[in-house]
Design an enzyme around this catalytic site. Structure first.
Site, PDB file in Angstrom:
ATOM      1  N   ASP A  34      39.925  64.520  17.302  1.00 42.14           N
ATOM      2  CA  ASP A  34      39.438  64.048  15.996  1.00 42.14           C
ATOM      3  C   ASP A  34      38.031  64.574  15.729  1.00 42.14           C
ATOM      4  OD1 ASP A  34      41.719  62.039  15.739  1.00 42.14           O
ATOM      5  OD2 ASP A  34      40.734  61.358  17.568  1.00 42.14           O
ATOM      6  N   GLU A  61      45.351  69.519  19.508  1.00 42.04           N
ATOM      7  CA  GLU A  61      45.360  70.244  18.234  1.00 42.04           C
ATOM      8  C   GLU A  61      44.328  71.368  18.202  1.00 42.04           C
ATOM      9  OE1 GLU A  61      45.968  67.893  14.773  1.00 42.04           O
ATOM     10  OE2 GLU A  61      44.739  69.174  13.513  1.00 42.04           O
TER      11      GLU A  61
HETATM   12  O1  TRH Z   1      41.289  66.098  23.208  1.00 37.04           O
HETATM   13  P1  TRH Z   1      42.619  66.365  22.648  1.00 37.04           P
HETATM   14  O2  TRH Z   1      43.745  65.937  23.462  1.00 37.04           O
HETATM   15  O3  TRH Z   1      42.719  65.723  21.223  1.00 37.04           O
HETATM   16  C1  TRH Z   1      43.870  65.020  20.754  1.00 37.04           C
HETATM   17  C2  TRH Z   1      44.643  65.779  19.748  1.00 37.04           C
HETATM   18  O4  TRH Z   1      43.841  66.287  18.733  1.00 37.04           O
HETATM   19  C3  TRH Z   1      45.703  64.887  19.168  1.00 37.04           C
HETATM   20  O5  TRH Z   1      46.413  65.572  18.155  1.00 37.04           O
HETATM   21  C4  TRH Z   1      45.056  63.664  18.595  1.00 37.04           C
HETATM   22  O6  TRH Z   1      45.995  62.815  18.090  1.00 37.04           O
HETATM   23  C5  TRH Z   1      44.309  62.997  19.688  1.00 37.04           C
HETATM   24  O7  TRH Z   1      43.330  63.866  20.215  1.00 37.04           O
HETATM   25  C6  TRH Z   1      43.615  61.754  19.183  1.00 37.04           C
HETATM   26  O8  TRH Z   1      42.785  67.952  22.403  1.00 37.04           O
HETATM   27  P2  TRH Z   1      42.146  68.914  21.306  1.00 37.04           P
HETATM   28  O9  TRH Z   1      42.675  68.646  19.948  1.00 37.04           O
HETATM   29  O10 TRH Z   1      42.350  70.259  21.829  1.00 37.04           O
HETATM   30  O11 TRH Z   1      40.606  68.592  21.315  1.00 37.04           O
HETATM   31  C7  TRH Z   1      39.760  68.977  22.354  1.00 37.04           C
HETATM   32  C8  TRH Z   1      38.432  69.434  21.791  1.00 37.04           C
HETATM   33  O12 TRH Z   1      37.490  69.571  22.850  1.00 37.04           O
HETATM   34  C9  TRH Z   1      38.496  70.788  21.100  1.00 37.04           C
HETATM   35  O13 TRH Z   1      37.647  70.789  19.972  1.00 37.04           O
HETATM   36  C10 TRH Z   1      37.940  71.749  22.140  1.00 37.04           C
HETATM   37  C11 TRH Z   1      36.924  70.873  22.798  1.00 37.04           C
HETATM   38  N1  TRH Z   1      36.511  71.250  24.161  1.00 37.04           N
HETATM   39  C12 TRH Z   1      35.189  71.568  24.380  1.00 37.04           C
HETATM   40  O14 TRH Z   1      34.375  71.588  23.435  1.00 37.04           O
HETATM   41  N2  TRH Z   1      34.783  71.850  25.654  1.00 37.04           N
HETATM   42  C13 TRH Z   1      35.638  71.855  26.701  1.00 37.04           C
HETATM   43  O15 TRH Z   1      35.222  72.118  27.849  1.00 37.04           O
HETATM   44  C14 TRH Z   1      37.012  71.567  26.450  1.00 37.04           C
HETATM   45  C15 TRH Z   1      38.004  71.580  27.576  1.00 37.04           C
HETATM   46  C16 TRH Z   1      37.410  71.250  25.172  1.00 37.04           C
END
Ligand code: TRH
Length: 385
Positions: free
Chosen positions: A25, A281
């Site tokens: 989010d 996402e």
């Molecule tokens: O963290 P998530 O599992 O988020 C999820 C999904 O968005 C899902 O659809 C939603 O319903 C739920 O949250 C509430 O995975 P996502 O979407 O990939 O988000 C991770 C974020 O973290 C992304 O912006 C990339 C960031 N990130 C970093 O900035 N540094 C890191 O080291 C890593 C591993 C990720």
């Protein structure tokens, strides 16, 4: 940033984000807010109810500040006790979050009602095309609209900053830049090792993958950012309390734990790797922009409705692949998302590696033909006024 002649002021935008769980989010809304400011001359206030989650992606965040500016975005603490503010010209409720009721009244009190949109979750399902841009509920005089990101024409597209793919390509063509970046994170892979990043939810299938990588004749260096999958990694290694910096070798496999890094660094990490396991996402989309083969761990939903989303994406993504390659990568994704043993699926996928590599770049270029999500939002607003 100097104002470019073609930039017009696109008004004041409020983006509301409740952090349900994980980082998706805040990951999406922070990325969107920055791009609106940098590329569309928009004044953005980003309302966030959990600044601790935000801090993980952007370490400069002051978690107790009710108001702060970060990279041109006004970040506001969305506190339980709402202080009255004027409503903006455009209001985005991210992922169907419920706006504070005094703010809804402020929207209705405006002389010109604002454009109110719900920024929905990403899905490749066909029904998204029919629903994107449709009116939703109304609050007094204020109409809400559905805004759906997506992979196909007729959707709101994907978040993609201007010049992202050029920057990515330049980086990937510069081995020195790659080496320096990896070194900065303390990563020093053997020259012949394939580099894999692993960002996923808990997964009972992980052990079978790690077994296969360890038994491989070619070396693999696996990078695991701190997070939910670490428990499975610990179980496989037979070690408790893994923290960032830990490095363990089992036969051909080196496992290295990374700290959670800032969003821009995470992009670079994806660009460095030969294969990226991602989730949710935002990381899923960023791995597609990396132009490399990927494995998606989809966010689980009730009654397994996420499996329809998985199939819808696979149907789109595998178009243009030979039947055996499509079958191999689909089999791998399905088994991973079912928490099953993925040894056979991984080996089958490896047989089609050159084709899958070419396809990942082609898919990325095809997706980049669509307007990006921030531009599509601005266009929606321009059309609406
Ligand atoms: O963290 P998530 O599992 O988020 C999820 C999904 O968005 C899902 O659809 C939603 O319903 C739920 O949250 C509430 O995975 P996502 O979407 O990939 O988000 C991770 C974020 O973290 C992304 O912006 C990339 C960031 N990130 C970093 O900035 N540094 C890191 O080291 C890593 C591993 C990720």
């Amino acid at each position: 940033m100097p104002e470019l002649p073609q930039m017009k002021n696109r008004g004041r935008w409020d983006i509301f984000c409740t952090v349900v769980d994980n980082f998706g989010d805040i990951g999406v809304t922070w990325r969107l807010a920055r791009q609106l400011v940098a590329e569309h001359a928009v004044d953005v206030r980003l309302w966030v109810d959990d600044l601790r989650a935000f801090e993980r992606l952007c370490p400069e965040i002051e978690i107790h500040a009710p108001q702060q500016w970060q990279q041109g975005v006004e970040v506001r603490q969305w506190a339980a006790e709402w202080q009255p503010v004027e409503a903006a010209d455009v209001v985005i409720a991210a992922f169907a979050c419920q706006l504070p009721s005094p703010y809804m009244d402020a929207m209705a009190a405006r002389e010109t009602p604002p454009l109110w949109m719900n920024l929905d979750y990403l899905s490749a399902e066909d029904w998204v095309i029919g629903c994107h841009g449709l009116p939703s509920v109304k609050y007094k005089s204020v109409q809400k609209f559905f805004f759906f990101p997506g992979f196909q024409k007729g959707t709101g597209g994907l978040l993609r900053e201007t010049g992202l793919l050029e920057r990515r390509r330049q980086f990937q063509q510069n081995p020195e830049a790659r080496r320096e970046f990896l070194q900065g994170l303390g990563i020093d892979p053997a020259p012949a090792a394939q580099l894999i990043s692993l960002f996923a939810y808990e997964n009972t299938g992980l052990a079978s993958w790690l077994d296969t990588l360890a038994a491989d004749s070619a070396p693999t260096h696996l990078l695991v950012p701190e997070g939910r999958i670490l428990g499975d990694v610990e179980r496989w290694l037979g070690i408790n309390g893994l923290v960032a910096g830990a490095l363990h070798v089992r036969e051909a496999l080196t496992v290295q734990v990374l700290p959670f890094i800032r969003q821009d660094q995470y992009d670079h990490l994806l660009w460095c790797c030969d294969f990226n396991a991602v989730r949710g996402e935002d990381s899923f989309v960023r791995a597609q922009w990396a132009g490399r083969p990927l494995l998606w761990h989809i966010y689980q939903q009730e009654e397994n409705i996420h499996l329809d989303k998985l199939e819808a994406f696979l149907a789109l993504y595998t178009k243009g692949l030979s039947a055996p390659a499509a079958e191999a990568i689909s089999g791998l994704w399905r088994a991973w998302n079912a928490g099953q043993d993925i040894a056979d699926q991984w080996l089958a996928t490896r047989k089609h590696w050159p084709e899958l590599q070419k396809h990942a770049e082609a898919w990325c270029l095809e997706q980049a033909l669509q307007a990006d999500l921030a531009a599509a939002l601005v266009q929606f607003y321009v059309n609406w006024i």
